[in-house]
Every structure is written in C-alpha cells, then in structure tokens.
Design a protein around this motif. Structure first.
Motif, PDB file in Angstrom:
ATOM      1  N   MET A   1     104.659   0.640 -13.525  1.00  0.00           N
ATOM      2  CA  MET A   1     103.318   0.971 -13.947  1.00  0.00           C
ATOM      3  C   MET A   1     102.703  -0.176 -14.748  1.00  0.00           C
ATOM      4  SD  MET A   1     103.129   3.896 -12.428  1.00  0.00           S
ATOM      5  CE  MET A   1     101.445   4.143 -12.712  1.00  0.00           C
ATOM      6  N   LEU A   2     103.546  -0.930 -15.445  1.00  0.00           N
ATOM      7  CA  LEU A   2     103.026  -2.070 -16.199  1.00  0.00           C
ATOM      8  C   LEU A   2     102.339  -3.044 -15.251  1.00  0.00           C
ATOM      9  CD1 LEU A   2     103.273  -3.483 -19.159  1.00  0.00           C
ATOM     10  CD2 LEU A   2     104.820  -4.976 -17.911  1.00  0.00           C
ATOM     11  N   ASP A   3     102.972  -3.328 -14.133  1.00  0.00           N
ATOM     12  CA  ASP A   3     102.396  -4.247 -13.162  1.00  0.00           C
ATOM     13  C   ASP A   3     101.070  -3.714 -12.617  1.00  0.00           C
ATOM     14  OD1 ASP A   3     102.625  -6.676 -11.546  1.00  0.00           O
ATOM     15  OD2 ASP A   3     102.857  -5.296  -9.860  1.00  0.00           O
ATOM     16  N   LEU A   4     101.052  -2.462 -12.253  1.00  0.00           N
ATOM     17  CA  LEU A   4      99.865  -1.855 -11.668  1.00  0.00           C
ATOM     18  C   LEU A   4      98.676  -1.849 -12.632  1.00  0.00           C
ATOM     19  CD1 LEU A   4      98.585  -0.238  -9.304  1.00  0.00           C
ATOM     20  CD2 LEU A   4      99.426   1.822 -10.456  1.00  0.00           C
ATOM     21  N   HIS A   5      98.924  -1.448 -13.868  1.00  0.00           N
ATOM     22  CA  HIS A   5      97.817  -1.253 -14.806  1.00  0.00           C
ATOM     23  C   HIS A   5      97.486  -2.469 -15.674  1.00  0.00           C
ATOM     24  CE1 HIS A   5      97.301   2.937 -13.824  1.00  0.00           C
ATOM     25  NE2 HIS A   5      98.617   3.090 -13.893  1.00  0.00           N
ATOM     26  N   PHE A   6      98.409  -3.393 -15.813  1.00  0.00           N
ATOM     27  CA  PHE A   6      98.159  -4.506 -16.718  1.00  0.00           C
ATOM     28  C   PHE A   6      98.235  -5.880 -16.053  1.00  0.00           C
ATOM     29  CE2 PHE A   6      99.280  -0.970 -19.400  1.00  0.00           C
ATOM     30  CZ  PHE A   6      98.292  -1.035 -20.366  1.00  0.00           C
ATOM     31  N   VAL A   7      99.196  -6.086 -15.180  1.00  0.00           N
ATOM     32  CA  VAL A   7      99.314  -7.398 -14.533  1.00  0.00           C
ATOM     33  C   VAL A   7      98.266  -7.542 -13.433  1.00  0.00           C
ATOM     34  CG1 VAL A   7     100.833  -8.938 -13.234  1.00  0.00           C
ATOM     35  CG2 VAL A   7     101.762  -7.589 -15.125  1.00  0.00           C
ATOM     36  N   LYS A   8      98.176  -6.569 -12.565  1.00  0.00           N
ATOM     37  CA  LYS A   8      97.220  -6.660 -11.447  1.00  0.00           C
ATOM     38  C   LYS A   8      95.770  -6.639 -11.908  1.00  0.00           C
ATOM     39  CE  LYS A   8     100.355  -5.073  -8.002  1.00  0.00           C
ATOM     40  NZ  LYS A   8     100.446  -5.335  -6.648  1.00  0.00           N
ATOM     41  N   THR A   9      95.516  -6.085 -13.079  1.00  0.00           N
ATOM     42  CA  THR A   9      94.154  -6.074 -13.607  1.00  0.00           C
ATOM     43  C   THR A   9      93.858  -7.317 -14.443  1.00  0.00           C
ATOM     44  OG1 THR A   9      94.837  -4.845 -15.570  1.00  0.00           O
ATOM     45  CG2 THR A   9      94.061  -3.552 -13.674  1.00  0.00           C
ATOM     46  N   GLY A  10      94.859  -8.176 -14.637  1.00  0.00           N
ATOM     47  CA  GLY A  10      94.665  -9.415 -15.376  1.00  0.00           C
ATOM     48  C   GLY A  10      94.760  -9.279 -16.881  1.00  0.00           C
ATOM     49  N   LYS A  11      95.134  -8.105 -17.361  1.00  0.00           N
ATOM     50  CA  LYS A  11      95.253  -7.905 -18.804  1.00  0.00           C
ATOM     51  C   LYS A  11      96.520  -8.551 -19.363  1.00  0.00           C
ATOM     52  CE  LYS A  11      92.709  -3.590 -18.659  1.00  0.00           C
ATOM     53  NZ  LYS A  11      92.793  -2.138 -18.752  1.00  0.00           N
ATOM     54  N   LEU A  12      97.513  -8.718 -18.495  1.00  0.00           N
ATOM     55  CA  LEU A  12      98.791  -9.325 -18.866  1.00  0.00           C
ATOM     56  C   LEU A  12      99.142 -10.332 -17.791  1.00  0.00           C
ATOM     57  CD1 LEU A  12     100.867  -8.818 -21.179  1.00  0.00           C
ATOM     58  CD2 LEU A  12     102.088  -7.339 -19.613  1.00  0.00           C
ATOM     59  N   SER A  13      99.690 -11.469 -18.180  1.00  0.00           N
ATOM     60  CA  SER A  13      99.981 -12.524 -17.210  1.00  0.00           C
ATOM     61  C   SER A  13     101.081 -12.109 -16.231  1.00  0.00           C
ATOM     62  CB  SER A  13     100.396 -13.807 -17.925  1.00  0.00           C
ATOM     63  OG  SER A  13     101.705 -13.696 -18.451  1.00  0.00           O
ATOM     64  N   VAL A  14     101.044 -12.703 -15.062  1.00  0.00           N
ATOM     65  CA  VAL A  14     102.071 -12.461 -14.043  1.00  0.00           C
ATOM     66  C   VAL A  14     103.434 -12.868 -14.592  1.00  0.00           C
ATOM     67  CG1 VAL A  14     102.884 -13.183 -11.757  1.00  0.00           C
ATOM     68  CG2 VAL A  14     100.457 -12.727 -12.130  1.00  0.00           C
ATOM     69  N   GLU A  15     103.462 -13.980 -15.319  1.00  0.00           N
ATOM     70  CA  GLU A  15     104.713 -14.477 -15.896  1.00  0.00           C
ATOM     71  C   GLU A  15     105.333 -13.446 -16.836  1.00  0.00           C
ATOM     72  OE1 GLU A  15     106.338 -18.190 -18.632  1.00  0.00           O
ATOM     73  OE2 GLU A  15     104.193 -17.903 -18.351  1.00  0.00           O
ATOM     74  N   LEU A  16     104.530 -12.860 -17.722  1.00  0.00           N
ATOM     75  CA  LEU A  16     105.058 -11.860 -18.653  1.00  0.00           C
ATOM     76  C   LEU A  16     105.421 -10.566 -17.929  1.00  0.00           C
ATOM     77  CD1 LEU A  16     102.869 -12.348 -21.845  1.00  0.00           C
ATOM     78  CD2 LEU A  16     105.261 -12.984 -21.496  1.00  0.00           C
ATOM     79  N   GLY A  17     104.681 -10.213 -16.886  1.00  0.00           N
ATOM     80  CA  GLY A  17     105.027  -9.044 -16.093  1.00  0.00           C
ATOM     81  C   GLY A  17     106.372  -9.202 -15.409  1.00  0.00           C
TER      82      GLY A  17
END
Length: 62
Positions: A1-17
């Motif tokens: 869910m972190l990837d879906l809601h934060f990484v894919k929306t650009g709120k969190l970097s791909v690297e940190l995801g």
C-alpha cells in the motif's frame, strides 16, 4: 500500500519505496523462516537510509 499511495503518487521517492520493501521482506523472512540472523555488519549500513526514510515519512505527516 505504501507504493500505491505514496510512491506512485510521487509523495515518496522510488528509492525509499524500494528500500522499505527490502526492509519489509527481510523482517518477514526473519519472522517466518528458520534460522535467519542479522549481524551488526549487515544492519549498520542500513541505519542512514532508515533515518532518511523516517524523515521523509514524518514530513508527509506534517
């Protein structure tokens, strides 16, 4: 869910995801597999990136 809601929306970097995913998988392995051990040599290099992750998540909460 972190990837879906934060990484894919650009709120969190791909690297940190990806980093979070790696940590999650390691923890799952240690919980459910036999004889998984973490040494300080394996853990110490992760601390800086873990701090970066915590700072990034905290920034999302403010």
């Amino acid at each position: 869910m972190l990837d879906l809601h934060f990484v894919k929306t650009g709120k969190l970097s791909v690297e940190l995801g990806k980093f979070y995913g790696d940590l999650f998988n390691a923890r799952q392995g240690s919980d459910y597999e036999d004889f998984i051990y973490f040494t300080s040599e394996a853990i110490m290099p992760l601390l800086d990136k873990t701090n970066q992750f915590i700072i990034a998540v905290r920034a999302l909460l403010i």
